[in-house]
Design a protein around this motif. Structure first.
Motif, short mmCIF file in Angstrom:
data_model
loop_
_atom_site.label_atom_id
_atom_site.label_comp_id
_atom_site.label_asym_id
_atom_site.label_seq_id
_atom_site.Cartn_x
_atom_site.Cartn_y
_atom_site.Cartn_z
N ILE A 1 0.89 -1.20 -0.02
CA ILE A 1 0.08 0.00 0.06
C ILE A 1 0.83 1.21 0.02
O ILE A 1 0.81 2.06 -1.02
N TRP A 2 1.70 1.31 1.19
CA TRP A 2 2.26 3.00 1.13
C TRP A 2 3.54 2.82 -0.02
O TRP A 2 3.86 3.86 -0.36
N GLY A 3 4.01 1.79 -0.25
CA GLY A 3 5.07 1.57 -1.06
C GLY A 3 4.68 1.99 -2.39
O GLY A 3 5.35 3.08 -2.90
N PRO A 4 3.68 1.42 -2.84
CA PRO A 4 3.25 1.88 -4.32
C PRO A 4 2.76 3.50 -4.35
O PRO A 4 2.93 4.02 -5.27
N ALA A 5 2.05 3.68 -3.33
CA ALA A 5 1.60 5.01 -3.22
C ALA A 5 2.53 6.15 -3.07
O ALA A 5 2.51 6.89 -3.95
N LEU A 6 3.98 5.89 -2.24
CA LEU A 6 4.84 6.51 -2.40
C LEU A 6 5.43 6.72 -3.40
O LEU A 6 6.08 7.80 -4.16
N ALA A 7 5.72 5.50 -4.24
CA ALA A 7 6.43 5.46 -5.36
C ALA A 7 5.48 6.30 -6.68
O ALA A 7 5.99 6.77 -7.56
N SER A 8 4.17 6.31 -6.66
CA SER A 8 3.21 7.09 -7.64
C SER A 8 3.60 8.40 -7.50
O SER A 8 3.80 9.23 -8.51
N ILE A 9 3.77 8.80 -6.30
CA ILE A 9 4.07 10.35 -6.10
C ILE A 9 5.27 10.69 -6.56
O ILE A 9 5.35 11.65 -7.25
N GLY A 10 6.25 9.85 -6.26
CA GLY A 10 7.57 10.24 -7.10
C GLY A 10 7.53 10.29 -8.45
O GLY A 10 8.05 10.90 -8.99
N SER B 1 0.68 8.24 -13.22
CA SER B 1 0.94 8.51 -11.72
C SER B 1 0.47 9.66 -11.23
O SER B 1 0.13 9.76 -10.22
N ALA B 2 0.70 10.62 -12.15
CA ALA B 2 0.18 12.05 -11.63
C ALA B 2 -1.43 11.95 -11.68
O ALA B 2 -2.02 12.62 -10.60
N ILE B 3 -1.81 11.47 -12.45
CA ILE B 3 -3.66 11.38 -12.45
C ILE B 3 -3.95 10.47 -11.17
O ILE B 3 -4.90 10.87 -10.48
N ALA B 4 -3.06 9.41 -10.77
CA ALA B 4 -3.50 8.70 -9.48
C ALA B 4 -3.35 9.53 -8.28
O ALA B 4 -4.13 9.44 -7.42
N VAL B 5 -2.29 10.44 -8.40
CA VAL B 5 -2.04 11.30 -7.19
C VAL B 5 -3.26 12.16 -6.99
O VAL B 5 -3.64 12.43 -5.90
N ILE B 6 -3.45 12.88 -8.13
CA ILE B 6 -4.83 13.70 -8.15
C ILE B 6 -6.12 12.89 -7.36
O ILE B 6 -6.88 13.49 -6.66
#
Length: 282
Positions: free
Chosen positions: A17-26, A253-258
């Motif tokens: 969970i947190w790994g993919p989320a932080l990776a997506s933000i980066g 990833s940018a769309i996922a962060v939004i």
């Protein structure tokens, strides 16, 4: 043993969970096709999404409509059914099973049911309405296909909300209702002024689930028309950019962060209001 029982779930949570989320933000600040060199681009992905990506704003609008429909129509109706079933009417168990049955269906299955019901050529809706000679294109017309899908999504969501509220109503102290009746309160007054405030923990759970269901919606529209022609959603745009032929990992990833920011904003705003209200009452 305690370290193992706590550490293993925590490790899985970090990895999945947190790994993919932080990776997506980066990755959202980069340009990467999944194979070549990762090239930093700053805020270019976000600027292009907002200004030069035509499906983005329709997808945002559709997700907000999805959230509004589930929150303002399906959720209150689920609460209404829970209140009725809490009265221990005849065949209560049957009604509970019938209303909850759609919840066990995945949204992909609901999407296939949508094709059977709302298909232009062989759907049940046109047959029941007698529109076989001049059929309505429930799923192909961009002006109505989203509402057709929302009816089925709401049908599934109502059962889940009903079960949560029914569990909450069963936990309400009957003495509160009796005291309200002695004070002269009628049924609506008893519910809204005595019973409903005690359901605040359930309300938080229902809100979080409703926001998640509205913003993670993907399966049903992808099963119908791959999330196009009036059924664009942010989750579909993420998939199209990351898994599609373009392989724009950074862009997707940018769309996922939004999408993450929108969902977090709704939930955080409500929780802050709830905690402030509890502090004021304390």
């Amino acid at each position: 043993m305690i370290g193992l029982l706590l550490g293993l779930p925590l490790l899985l949570d970090l990895v999945l969970i947190w790994g993919p989320a932080l990776a997506s933000i980066g990755l959202s600040f980069t340009s990467w096709d999944g194979l070549g060199e990762i090239r930093p681009v700053g805020l270019d992905n976000y600027v292009n999404i907002v200004s030069n990506y035509p499906p983005f704003w329709p997808a945002v609008w559709h997700n907000l409509l999805w959230l509004a429909f589930l929150g303002l129509v399906a959720t209150p109706f689920g609460l209404f059914l829970a209140v009725l079933l809490d009265r221990e009417m005849r065949f209560t168990r049957f009604y509970q099973t019938a209303f909850y049955l759609p919840v066990v269906l995945s949204l992909a299955v609901v999407g296939f049911l949508a094709q059977l019901i709302f298909s232009r050529d062989y759907g049940a809706a046109n047959a029941l309405l007698g529109r076989t000679d001049n059929p309505v294109d429930w799923l192909g017309d961009p002006s109505i296909n989203l509402w057709s899908v929302l009816l089925l999504v709401g049908w599934r969501h109502v059962g889940y909300v009903m079960l949560l509220y029914l569990a909450g109503l069963k936990a309400v102290d009957p003495g509160l209702k009796e005291a309200a009746a002695i004070d002269g309160a009628n049924e609506p007054q008893t519910f809204f002024r005595v019973v409903f405030p005690t359901l605040r923990p359930v309300n938080v759970i229902v809100l979080v689930i409703t926001v998640i269901e509205a913003l993670r919606a993907f399966d049903i529209v992808y099963a119908i028309n791959r999330g196009r022609n009036g059924l664009e959603l942010l989750s579909v745009l993420v998939t199209d950019n990351i898994v599609g032929e373009a392989s724009r990992i950074g862009y997707g990833s940018a769309i996922a962060v939004i999408l993450l920011l929108i969902s977090t904003g709704f939930i955080a705003t409500y929780l802050v209001q709830v905690f402030r209200r509890e502090e004021d009452q304390a």
